[in-house]
Design a protein around this motif. Structure first.
Motif, mmCIF file in Angstrom:
data_model
loop_
_atom_site.group_PDB
_atom_site.id
_atom_site.type_symbol
_atom_site.label_atom_id
_atom_site.label_comp_id
_atom_site.label_asym_id
_atom_site.label_seq_id
_atom_site.Cartn_x
_atom_site.Cartn_y
_atom_site.Cartn_z
ATOM 1 N N LEU A 11 7.521 -6.605 -5.153
ATOM 2 C CA LEU A 11 7.230 -5.364 -4.440
ATOM 3 C C LEU A 11 7.492 -5.584 -2.950
ATOM 4 O O LEU A 11 6.995 -6.554 -2.355
ATOM 5 C CB LEU A 11 5.769 -4.975 -4.659
ATOM 6 C CG LEU A 11 5.236 -3.793 -3.850
ATOM 7 C CD1 LEU A 11 5.971 -2.509 -4.218
ATOM 8 C CD2 LEU A 11 3.735 -3.650 -4.063
ATOM 9 N N VAL A 12 8.252 -4.690 -2.360
ATOM 10 C CA VAL A 12 8.606 -4.830 -0.947
ATOM 11 C C VAL A 12 8.604 -3.451 -0.307
ATOM 12 O O VAL A 12 8.886 -2.440 -0.982
ATOM 13 C CB VAL A 12 9.980 -5.526 -0.801
ATOM 14 C CG1 VAL A 12 11.086 -4.709 -1.418
ATOM 15 C CG2 VAL A 12 10.280 -5.863 0.638
ATOM 16 N N GLN A 13 8.288 -3.396 0.970
ATOM 17 C CA GLN A 13 8.302 -2.128 1.688
ATOM 18 C C GLN A 13 9.724 -1.723 2.050
ATOM 19 O O GLN A 13 10.612 -2.593 2.166
ATOM 20 C CB GLN A 13 7.459 -2.249 2.953
ATOM 21 C CG GLN A 13 5.975 -2.425 2.692
ATOM 22 C CD GLN A 13 5.165 -2.410 3.967
ATOM 23 O OE1 GLN A 13 5.669 -2.606 5.068
ATOM 24 N NE2 GLN A 13 3.864 -2.163 3.835
ATOM 25 N N LEU A 18 14.724 -9.088 -0.078
ATOM 26 C CA LEU A 18 14.451 -9.968 -1.213
ATOM 27 C C LEU A 18 15.715 -10.747 -1.523
ATOM 28 O O LEU A 18 16.825 -10.270 -1.269
ATOM 29 C CB LEU A 18 14.029 -9.184 -2.450
ATOM 30 C CG LEU A 18 12.604 -8.611 -2.514
ATOM 31 C CD1 LEU A 18 12.473 -7.731 -3.761
ATOM 32 C CD2 LEU A 18 11.574 -9.707 -2.525
ATOM 33 N N ARG A 19 15.531 -11.907 -2.123
ATOM 34 C CA ARG A 19 16.664 -12.694 -2.602
ATOM 35 C C ARG A 19 16.460 -12.970 -4.083
ATOM 36 O O ARG A 19 15.498 -13.642 -4.462
ATOM 37 C CB ARG A 19 16.799 -14.009 -1.857
ATOM 38 C CG ARG A 19 18.089 -14.758 -2.169
ATOM 39 C CD ARG A 19 18.030 -16.179 -1.652
ATOM 40 N NE ARG A 19 19.335 -16.836 -1.648
ATOM 41 C CZ ARG A 19 19.502 -18.146 -1.713
ATOM 42 N NH1 ARG A 19 18.444 -18.941 -1.794
ATOM 43 N NH2 ARG A 19 20.716 -18.674 -1.679
ATOM 44 N N LEU A 20 17.370 -12.463 -4.893
ATOM 45 C CA LEU A 20 17.318 -12.681 -6.326
ATOM 46 C C LEU A 20 18.167 -13.890 -6.697
ATOM 47 O O LEU A 20 19.194 -14.167 -6.065
ATOM 48 C CB LEU A 20 17.821 -11.457 -7.078
ATOM 49 C CG LEU A 20 17.166 -10.119 -6.736
ATOM 50 C CD1 LEU A 20 17.734 -9.020 -7.648
ATOM 51 C CD2 LEU A 20 15.670 -10.186 -6.826
ATOM 52 N N SER A 84 17.469 -4.446 4.072
ATOM 53 C CA SER A 84 17.329 -3.008 4.345
ATOM 54 C C SER A 84 17.079 -2.234 3.057
ATOM 55 O O SER A 84 17.724 -1.210 2.797
ATOM 56 C CB SER A 84 18.590 -2.483 5.045
ATOM 57 O OG SER A 84 18.819 -3.178 6.253
ATOM 58 N N LEU A 85 16.163 -2.715 2.271
ATOM 59 C CA LEU A 85 15.903 -2.105 0.973
ATOM 60 C C LEU A 85 15.367 -0.689 1.105
ATOM 61 O O LEU A 85 14.614 -0.372 2.034
ATOM 62 C CB LEU A 85 14.937 -2.965 0.172
ATOM 63 C CG LEU A 85 15.588 -4.202 -0.465
ATOM 64 C CD1 LEU A 85 14.556 -5.255 -0.813
ATOM 65 C CD2 LEU A 85 16.376 -3.792 -1.702
ATOM 66 N N LYS A 86 15.761 0.158 0.150
ATOM 67 C CA LYS A 86 15.376 1.567 0.112
ATOM 68 C C LYS A 86 14.628 1.844 -1.194
ATOM 69 O O LYS A 86 14.827 1.147 -2.186
ATOM 70 C CB LYS A 86 16.624 2.448 0.180
ATOM 71 C CG LYS A 86 17.518 2.201 1.373
ATOM 72 C CD LYS A 86 18.777 3.058 1.281
ATOM 73 C CE LYS A 86 19.697 2.825 2.461
ATOM 74 N NZ LYS A 86 20.942 3.640 2.364
ATOM 75 N N PRO A 87 13.815 2.880 -1.230
ATOM 76 C CA PRO A 87 13.127 3.222 -2.482
ATOM 77 C C PRO A 87 14.091 3.419 -3.648
ATOM 78 O O PRO A 87 13.753 3.064 -4.792
ATOM 79 C CB PRO A 87 12.395 4.519 -2.130
ATOM 80 C CG PRO A 87 12.135 4.397 -0.659
ATOM 81 C CD PRO A 87 13.348 3.699 -0.105
#
Length: 114
Positions: A11-13, A18-20, A84-87
């Motif tokens: 879970l991230v804002q 994140l690194r997969l 720069s993750l987005k929903p």
């Protein structure tokens, strides 16, 4: 049959990173184009990015400039750095060969939410 084990989700804002990682079995990894895919709830599984054995990468337009695929052939591992993750990036992320020939692994859940 190659098997894949994905990890690194969480879970991230929005705006976070994140690194997969994806560990692959088999001894032909270094010659195989690998890809990341994702499936959001109620939607089909989509292509995210792919990388050749030599490191040439292509990213889907929806993630271009934000995600970076890479690989370490010595470790039989492919990575997906997500910035720069987005929903709308919320999904279960999978790796597989590109094109996909093998069974899917369990995937790793990425949830982008405030």
């Amino acid at each position: 049959q190659v098997q894949f084990v994905e990890s690194g989700g969480g879970l991230v804002q929005p705006g976070g990173s994140l690194r997969l990682s994806c560990a692959a079995s088999g001894n032909v990894f270094s010659r195989t184009t690998m890809g990341w895919y994702r499936q959001a709830p109620g939607k089909q599984r989509d292509f995210v990015a792919r990388v050749t054995g030599g490191g040439f990468a292509i990213h889907a337009d929806s993630v271009k400039g934000r995600f970076t695929i890479s690989r370490d052939n010595a470790k039989n591992t492919v990575y997906l750095q997500m910035n720069s993750l987005k929903p709308e990036d919320t999904a279960v992320y999978y790796c597989n060969t590109y094109p996909q020939f093998n069974a899917w692994g369990q995937g790793t859940q990425v949830t982008v939410s405030s």
